[in-house]
Design an enzyme around this catalytic site. Structure first.
Site, PDB file in Angstrom:
ATOM      1  N   GLU A 128       0.818  -1.220   0.000  1.00 36.61           N
ATOM      2  CA  GLU A 128       0.000   0.000   0.000  1.00 36.61           C
ATOM      3  C   GLU A 128       0.848   1.264   0.000  1.00 36.61           C
ATOM      4  O   GLU A 128       0.573   2.237   0.701  1.00 36.61           O
ATOM      5  CB  GLU A 128      -0.979   0.005   1.189  1.00 36.61           C
ATOM      6  CG  GLU A 128      -2.086  -1.023   1.035  1.00 36.61           C
ATOM      7  CD  GLU A 128      -3.208  -0.863   2.051  1.00 36.61           C
ATOM      8  OE1 GLU A 128      -3.229   0.168   2.749  1.00 36.61           O
ATOM      9  OE2 GLU A 128      -4.056  -1.755   2.137  1.00 36.61           O
ATOM     10  N   GLY A 129       1.906   1.246  -0.801  1.00 34.07           N
ATOM     11  CA  GLY A 129       2.824   2.381  -0.873  1.00 34.07           C
ATOM     12  C   GLY A 129       3.989   2.159   0.062  1.00 34.07           C
ATOM     13  O   GLY A 129       3.834   2.225   1.280  1.00 34.07           O
TER      14      GLY A 129
END
Length: 786
Positions: free
Chosen positions: A489-490
């Protein structure tokens, strides 16, 4: 003296953001009385004052020239369509106050607290507990999968449908309930938590809910809620990780022999959770229309579609092995896969809107899933470390008496309190309809980073028992899995260096985005409003920064508990507002490339949020025993802010001369060693420990090792007085040092203790030894382990 007073008047007017016209009148009157100026200088002053005070004149003679200069020198920051979509995702929330040299404590206090409904509370205490009782973490690792009955229980009880509204057959739970369920599951097994978490995070269900057509909602949501359809979301590729816009998976619009519009897909995806067992794939790809069947555009942009995993050309038969953690994660390949136009999420209207859908979903999801995993893991680790350190002895003392161990435990406990506070504040906002994109990126980063520190410190305290893998090891699997949450998620490096401040500066700053939009459309009036308001903000922040620096913020008016920390937070806000604008002026658009400077500004912003959440948590749940945590967290966070400030000044050439002043009047220092001792002392109270570590799963099975750990601490506390009597008798020579059994028997013989106490002492010691022991295997068994 008159000139110094003149400067002081300017500072006061700036501090209180007096309107420009009134400020000029006040300065003019003072100048007329105290300065002997000739008529020419007065005419110049009056002319300039009128030009700047009368908006139409200012726009014509000042603002228009500034706009022309910016356009001529190409100084306007470039914002790509993908960045624009990210800026539009979510909304501004409490973080905006840190860009405005203030902190709105009233707004913070009044954020409505989300309480679980009776249904959510029941599900958490029944279905979730039942699921946890069905398996163990060690069993999952040995089987490399969940048992069939576990999978079935998850589906039958709609664990995959927590975010799906009741009208579509789901549970319709709040973000807070969602988080608490994941939090409890992870205390049993990370694999269990990830399996339940992913379908309720970014994926087909959420995308269909927010962007799907009526037909798609009707067709898929009920089946997703009960696990009849198992979803996955296929985004990441070999050459597209954090930079999701560089995906190479593609779809081509064409007409088949019947004249029906179709899409031919070719894709190569990896790291897809649940991919190997998914029946419904949410696929991200770039869509092209070379024959211009749908219109004039040939490149239609990033698009999301729903793919049946059984379609010809889809291959999800393989699995990855993410550091040995056996949750389902796999590559997915597609060769000439044919789908209908109706399979695009949102139908024809959804074409090209995939990136927008993605950033909107991530703007919320980052604040729920991974922070919940980190918090549940942190609470579990704190319970284990605190309990184990009471039982484990070295040099005749429980190891929690040693300062080095105290330091680690106090840090683990305080970080856990901080993560819980930040989770509660963030999810209250989400449940109240907010979409705090910047804060959610802060949550993702700090939750996973602080959990990494917690687990590493916990491993140090447990020593050998933490590194010998086996059923008796409490922490090893969490330690193995840590890099996964850091990456997904990043990636955290990207999140800190580019997203938090980089996105926050434009999105959350009250005037920068307005100026950029005004420049884009050459709107002189709009630019004038934003630009001169921006100048006023900078002057006000500068005046406040100087005043707070000289007074250390002692004259700032605050209410409620912890007034001193609130004063410091306002000081930091003013300093951050001025410093961020100063750096923007010095570095300009090149700030995008000065990632480490951006990261340090992000540290100031994010630690300010963590302090805010901690203060709010205490005020909402006041308990004098928790004051030690607030003291630790605020001192720690303010110290991290101080470090970030020093590093910024040290890496901006013209600012280096001010480093002595920054260090001379530091905002804060780390918490004292005495505070560590106070925290550990309170954790020895099992009730207090259980309160801080609430909502972790404790099995009803008395043979469960974690359940035994709780029992061992309980027994240890019960026999503590008897144990001290024996130690004292040894010092006095009444009892000879021997095995615990013999010493207890001797103590009983001389009537130092009674039979009940003797029995409890032996039981407590036996259980303690069992928990200190580690796994060992015969060679054949060892070679068969996974």
């Amino acid at each position: 003296m008159e000139f110094l007073i003149f400067l002081l008047i300017i500072a006061v007017l700036s501090y209180f953001t007096f309107p420009l016209l009134y400020s000029l009148i006040i300065l003019g009157v003072y100048g007329f009385i105290f300065f002997d100026l000739n008529i020419v200088l007065w005419l110049i002053f009056i002319t300039i004052g009128l030009i700047f005070s009368i908006k139409s004149l200012r726009e014509k003679y000042i603002t228009s020239k500034i706009v022309d200069f910016i356009n001529k020198k190409n100084l306007m920051p470039k914002i790509s369509p993908t960045e624009e979509a990210a800026l539009q995702a979510g909304i501004n929330w409490i973080e905006t106050s840190f860009f405005e040299a203030k902190v709105d404590f009233e707004k913070i206090k009044n954020e409505k607290i989300t309480m679980l409904t009776d249904e959510e509370e029941s599900f958490l205490n029944n279905e979730v507990n039942q699921l946890c009782e069905l398996t163990t973490d060690w069993e999952i690792f040995q089987d490399r999968d969940l048992k069939p009955e576990v999978w079935q229980f998850i589906k039958d009880n709609k664990f995959f449908g927590m975010i799906i509204p009741k009208e579509y057959g789901g549970l319709g739970f709040s973000a807070t309930a969602h988080s608490k369920i994941i939090e409890k599951l992870v205390s049993r097994s990370q694999v269990l938590a990830i399996t339940v978490m992913v379908p309720n995070s970014l994926g087909p269900a959420e995308l269909i809910l927010k962007h799907g057509t009526k037909e798609q909602k009707k067709r898929y949501l009920k089946d997703l809620a009960v696990g009849k359809q198992v979803p996955c979301f296929a985004l990441t590729e070999p050459n597209a990780g954090s930079d999701a816009t560089s995906i190479q998976s593609n779809g081509t619009i064409f007409k088949d022999e019947n004249g029906s519009i179709k899409i031919k897909l070719n894709f190569e995806k990896r790291y897809i959770t649940l991919g190997n067992i998914a029946t419904l794939i949410g696929l991200a790809f770039k869509l092209y229309d070379p024959e211009q069947i749908l219109g004039e555009e040939k490149d239609l942009g990033i698009t999301f579609a729903l793919i049946d995993s059984k379609l010809e050309g889809v291959d999800n038969s393989k699995r990855h092995d993410p550091l040995g953690i056996p949750f389902v994660n796999s590559p997915i390949l597609g060769k000439d896969v044919i789908i209908n136009l109706e399979d695009v999420i949102g139908g024809k209207e959804g074409i090209g809107k995939g990136w927008q859908m993605l950033v909107e979903s991530l703007s919320i999801g980052r604040g729920i899933s991974l922070p919940s995993v980190s918090l549940g893991g942190s609470k579990f680790a704190l319970n284990v470390v605190s309990s184990y350190s009471m039982l484990r002895e070295q040099f005749g003392l429980s190891i929690n008496h040693f300062e080095g161990v105290e330091e680690k435990i106090a840090k683990i406990a305080s970080f856990t309190y901080m993560l819980n506070a930040a989770r509660n504040y963030t999810l209250d906002a989400i449940d109240n309809g907010e979409k705090p994109a910047v804060v959610n990126s802060i949550m993702k980063y700090h939750a996973t980073e602080k959990f990494r520190e917690i687990i590493n410190d916990a491993m140090d305290v447990l020593g050998g028992s933490a590194i010998i893998r086996g059923e008796k090891n409490f922490l090893a699997h969490a330690y193995f899995a840590l890099p996964i949450s850091i990456t997904v998620e990043g990636a955290n490096i990207l999140t800190r260096n580019l997203m938090q401040f980089g996105q926050g500066l434009i999105k959350s700053h009250p005037y920068i985005y307005r100026q950029i939009n005004a420049l884009k459309t050459n709107n002189i009036k709009a630019f004038d409003d934003a630009f001169f308001s921006h100048i006023g903000l900078v002057l006000s922040a500068f005046s406040k920064t100087i005043f707070y620096y000289l007074t250390r913020g002692f004259f700032i008016s605050t209410k409620g508990s912890f007034k001193r920390y609130k004063q410091k937070l306002v000081w930091v806000s003013a300093d951050f507002t001025f410093l961020s604008n100063l750096i923007l002026a010095l570095v300009g658009p090149a700030l995008k490339k000065r990632e480490n400077i951006s990261a340090r500004l992000a540290d100031i912003l994010s630690y300010s949020y963590l302090i805010t959440a901690t203060l709010r948590e205490y005020e909402n749940n006041s308990n004098k025993e928790h004051i030690v945590f607030v003291d630790y967290i605020c001192n720690y966070c303010f110290n991290q802010i101080q470090i970030a400030r020093e590093d910024i000044f040290n890496n901006i050439g013209v600012l280096k001369i001010f480093i002595p002043f920054v260090k001379l009047n530091a905002i804060a220092m780390k918490a004292s060693d005495k505070l560590n001792a106070q925290i550990v002392k309170q954790l020895k109270n099992q009730y207090f420990l259980n309160e801080i570590c609430d909502n972790i799963f404790i099995s009803n099975n008395e043979s469960d090792r974690f359940t035994k750990l709780q029992k061992a601490v309980e027994l240890n506390n019960e026999v503590l007085n008897s144990f001290y009597k024996i130690k004292e008798a040894i010092k006095e020579g009444k009892i000879q040092k021997d095995s615990i059994e013999n010493m207890v028997d001797k103590a009983l013989e001389i009537k130092l203790i009674d039979k009940t106490q003797a029995s409890l002492l032996k039981k407590a010691y036996s259980l303690k030894q069992e928990l200190i022991n580690v796994d060992a295997y015969k060679v054949k068994v060892y070679k068969g382990l996974r």
